[in-house]
Design a protein around this motif. Structure first.
Motif, PDB file in Angstrom:
ATOM      1  N   THR A 123       0.844  -1.196   0.000  1.00 46.74           N
ATOM      2  CA  THR A 123       0.000   0.000   0.000  1.00 46.74           C
ATOM      3  C   THR A 123       0.879   1.245   0.000  1.00 46.74           C
ATOM      4  O   THR A 123       1.741   1.404   0.865  1.00 46.74           O
ATOM      5  N   LYS A 127      -3.694   5.811   0.833  1.00 41.48           N
ATOM      6  CA  LYS A 127      -5.050   5.461   1.242  1.00 41.48           C
ATOM      7  C   LYS A 127      -5.954   6.672   1.080  1.00 41.48           C
ATOM      8  O   LYS A 127      -5.545   7.801   1.332  1.00 41.48           O
ATOM      9  N   ASP A 142     -10.122   7.455   2.044  1.00 40.82           N
ATOM     10  CA  ASP A 142     -11.420   7.002   2.543  1.00 40.82           C
ATOM     11  C   ASP A 142     -11.376   5.520   2.930  1.00 40.82           C
ATOM     12  O   ASP A 142     -12.329   4.772   2.708  1.00 40.82           O
ATOM     13  N   GLY A 143     -10.233   5.082   3.466  1.00 31.59           N
ATOM     14  CA  GLY A 143     -10.090   3.702   3.905  1.00 31.59           C
ATOM     15  C   GLY A 143      -9.746   2.722   2.807  1.00 31.59           C
ATOM     16  O   GLY A 143      -9.553   1.541   3.077  1.00 31.59           O
ATOM     17  N   ARG A 144      -9.639   3.185   1.568  1.00 24.66           N
ATOM     18  CA  ARG A 144      -9.342   2.297   0.447  1.00 24.66           C
ATOM     19  C   ARG A 144      -7.906   2.514   0.003  1.00 24.66           C
ATOM     20  O   ARG A 144      -7.418   3.634  -0.021  1.00 24.66           O
ATOM     21  N   THR A 145      -7.238   1.431  -0.391  1.00 22.45           N
ATOM     22  CA  THR A 145      -5.804   1.494  -0.660  1.00 22.45           C
ATOM     23  C   THR A 145      -5.507   1.749  -2.129  1.00 22.45           C
ATOM     24  O   THR A 145      -6.304   1.438  -3.023  1.00 22.45           O
ATOM     25  N   ARG A 181      -8.992   9.747  -6.456  1.00 17.93           N
ATOM     26  CA  ARG A 181      -9.765   8.959  -5.490  1.00 17.93           C
ATOM     27  C   ARG A 181     -10.556   9.868  -4.545  1.00 17.93           C
ATOM     28  O   ARG A 181     -11.690   9.570  -4.184  1.00 17.93           O
ATOM     29  N   ALA A 190     -14.571   9.871  -4.256  1.00 20.40           N
ATOM     30  CA  ALA A 190     -15.218   9.645  -2.962  1.00 20.40           C
ATOM     31  C   ALA A 190     -16.187  10.776  -2.640  1.00 20.40           C
ATOM     32  O   ALA A 190     -17.292  10.548  -2.143  1.00 20.40           O
TER      33      ALA A 190
END
Length: 637
Positions: free
Chosen positions: A42, A45, A47-50, A96, A100
């Motif tokens: 990773t 990140k 919003d919690g997504r990698t 991203r 989001a």
């Protein structure tokens, strides 16, 4: 997909895309590589997504490929620097974040709105069929289907709405804009004098002791970079296509199956006379308009040669009336259906009956027809062959890529097995750990260079794994000879050292004399410096940038002001600012400049809004994204 959309659209908010969402590549297909732990690490990140290193590498490869297609002469080495790769990663993070935000704000357009946007936006005209549907052949050429295109287009429209409210509502009053532009537009009168090291070069003669002292202090500047002589092989679509054979029967079948592609679309050239009649107008008014149209029709049929004069005098279509009603050539889909059907039903020289549309009543005369004829097979043969070779190579790519990958790994002591198996060309080169200026193609790939200089490749003389250095392009290399980095002996670089030391000594003399002249100028306000100039931050012909900045920083309340500027290897400059000139009327009232200021302010507000969104959606770039890797992570600034 976004590469394709970007290549065919220029949004009204073009500057928004350039500043805020420059990459938009976060849903690309993963490259054909072996997935290792490092690739799945990773690196960011949102919003919690990698975002993984593999996604980052793939995005950067696409960025380089796109730049190479758009500017074939571009030195792609400038795109393979650590900073350029970091820019790509930050672009992924921005994308991203915006996606989001679009999802959180429920900004995704419905199917109906998406269709309306696609059909009405003129930038998509080349992608639409006459019935408003997307051209599937164009999508297929980019490796997409209509569902993929719709999904990506929906995301683009959604993301645009996230920032468009900020960018479209910024404003600046004339007074505020003028105050903001003053540091850029303000002009100042100055006198200045430059002390050029070249004028002092004959006065310096570095000793051997000077050279040795400089060399010892700056040994790091005199290193021969690590290098490797390699042999390598490459598998790409062009290589596959060269090994393919197509029969005339295959080419002729494609020609027959796709006859419409090789037929010029039919077009008509027509002139018309329009008598306007609104659909909502009273029946009596509409009847009167039709009667007038019928009278004109009768007159036109009586004297067809006078149609142009009749249109000039009577047509209520002001755009075409001055041209005698001429609408030039048009194809299917360019006109409203009733008008189009009537025009395409007529032969040149013929006049239609009354044609009713939402605009009113038309009398149409077709003046010419063209298109509808198929290109001969012999003329289209070369084009067909290129296309079939490309599509056949693309179909064979997965199978041959797997064979290439497995062979260079399983028979890692030589490249010859894969050369013999896939009929590849062996190439040789000398490379360094980082791509050199002007380097392009696979040898500019950081991933390939990393693989070449890996310990196992150098020590055990094994093939590198298959490395994806571009879309549908795999490369494997083998080190023939490795030369470690070393410090060059003074004897090897003595003349270069002498030039540097002499330059520094000459610059020191120039600086000493310049500082003496500055002291004189500060004591004697009447001392004249030899060169006069009027400068601003926008215009300063012949004046070094550092001198301009020093002049603009001078305290305008204490004029005249003398100052000195150390120009480093370029010497020293002394200046005196004598006057601040008032802004001329043309600049003070320039609406274009004020518009640029407002636009710049809008982009600054958009950037601030983006930073707030990054904080809201907890965007961070991990330390693993930096070299060398560390364990900590840092918030995106």
């Amino acid at each position: 997909m976004f590469d394709f959309v970007r290549d065919h659209t220029r949004w009204v908010l073009g500057f928004m895309l350039l500043l805020i969402i420059p990459s938009f590549v976060f849903f690309g297909v993963q490259g054909y590589t072996r997935f290792t732990g490092a690739e799945n690490a990773t690196v960011a990140k949102v919003d919690g997504r990698t975002i993984t290193r593999a996604e980052w590498d793939s995005a950067h490869d696409r960025t380089v490929d796109r730049a190479r297609r758009q500017q074939p002469g571009l030195d792609t080495a400038v795109l393979n620097t650590p900073q350029a790769r970091r820019d790509t990663l930050e672009g992924l993070v921005r994308d991203r974040v915006l996606l989001a935000a679009a999802q959180a704000m429920h900004l995704t357009p419905s199917d109906a709105r998406l269709q309306r946007l696609f059909v009405t936006d003129p930038q998509f005209a080349g992608m639409r069929n006459p019935d408003g549907s997307v051209n599937r052949e164009l999508l297929a050429a980019q490796g997409m289907n209509s569902e993929m295109f719709a999904a990506q287009l929906r995301q683009e429209f959604a993301v645009q709405q996230v920032v468009s409210g900020v960018l479209r509502t910024s404003f600046a009053t004339p007074g505020v804009a003028l105050a903001g532009l003053d540091p850029l537009l303000q002009k100042r009168e100055l006198q200045w004098q430059r002390f050029d090291p070249a004028a002092y070069r004959a006065r310096v003669n570095p000793s051997d002791a000077d050279l040795e002292a400089y060399y010892k202090k700056n040994e790091a500047r005199f290193k021969a970079a690590e290098s490797a002589q390699i042999e390598y092989v490459m598998l790409d679509l062009d290589t596959i296509a060269k090994g393919l054979k197509l029969s005339d029967a295959d080419l002729k079948k494609f020609y027959d199956d796709n006859a419409a592609r090789f037929t010029a679309p039919p077009e008509r050239r027509a002139s018309h006379i329009l008598i306007k009649a609104d659909k909502a107008a009273p029946e009596a008014e509409r009847k009167k308009a039709r009667e007038r149209a019928e009278a004109l029709l009768a007159e036109a049929r009586k004297t067809p040669a006078a149609f142009a004069d009749l249109a000039r005098k009577n047509s209520q279509d002001t755009a075409s009336a001055t041209q005698g009603g001429d609408l030039d050539f048009f194809g299917r889909g360019a006109m409203v259906k009733a008008f189009e059907d009537a025009a395409f039903a007529l032969e040149p020289g013929k006049i239609s009956d009354i044609v009713e549309t939402d605009f009113g009543y038309h009398v149409i005369m077709v003046t010419a027809a063209r298109g509808g004829n198929a290109r001969p097979f012999a003329e289209a043969r070369g084009e067909i062959e290129l296309e079939l070779l490309k599509t056949t190579a693309q179909r064979r790519w997965p199978e041959l890529a797997e064979q290439f990958t497995n062979t260079v790994y399983e028979q890692s002591d030589s490249l010859q097995p894969v050369i013999d198996k896939l009929k590849l060309e062996k190439r040789t080169a000398t490379v360094r750990r980082t791509a050199q200026p002007g380097e392009a193609g696979p040898l500019a790939s950081p991933k390939l260079l990393d693989a070449i200089f890996a310990k196992d490749t150098i020590t055990n003389k094994r093939n590198t794994d298959a490395v994806e250095t571009g879309t549908n392009r795999l490369v494997s290399a083998r080190v023939l000879q490795h030369t470690p980095a070393r410090t060059l002996a003074l004897a090897e670089v003595k003349e270069a050292v002498r030039e540097r030391v002499a330059g520094e000594q000459a610059a020191a003399l120039a600086r000493t004399e310049g500082q003496a002249r500055l002291a004189e100028a500060q004591k004697d306000a009447a001392l004249a410096l030899p060169t006069a100039a009027v400068v601003s931050r926008l215009q300063a012909p012949g004046v070094p940038r550092a001198v301009v900045e020093a002049a603009m920083r001078a305290d305008a309340a204490k004029l005249p002001v003398a100052a000195g500027v150390d120009l480093g290897p370029e010497g020293y400059a002394v200046l005196r600012v004598t006057k601040v000139l008032p802004l001329d009327d043309a600049q003070a009232n320039d609406a274009g400049l004020r518009g640029q200021y407002t636009q710049a302010w809008a982009m600054a507000e958009g950037d601030a809004y983006l930073k707030a969104l990054k904080k809201r959606f907890k965007a961070e770039i991990k330390a693993e994204a930096d070299a060398p890797a560390e364990s900590a992570s840092a918030p995106v600034r």
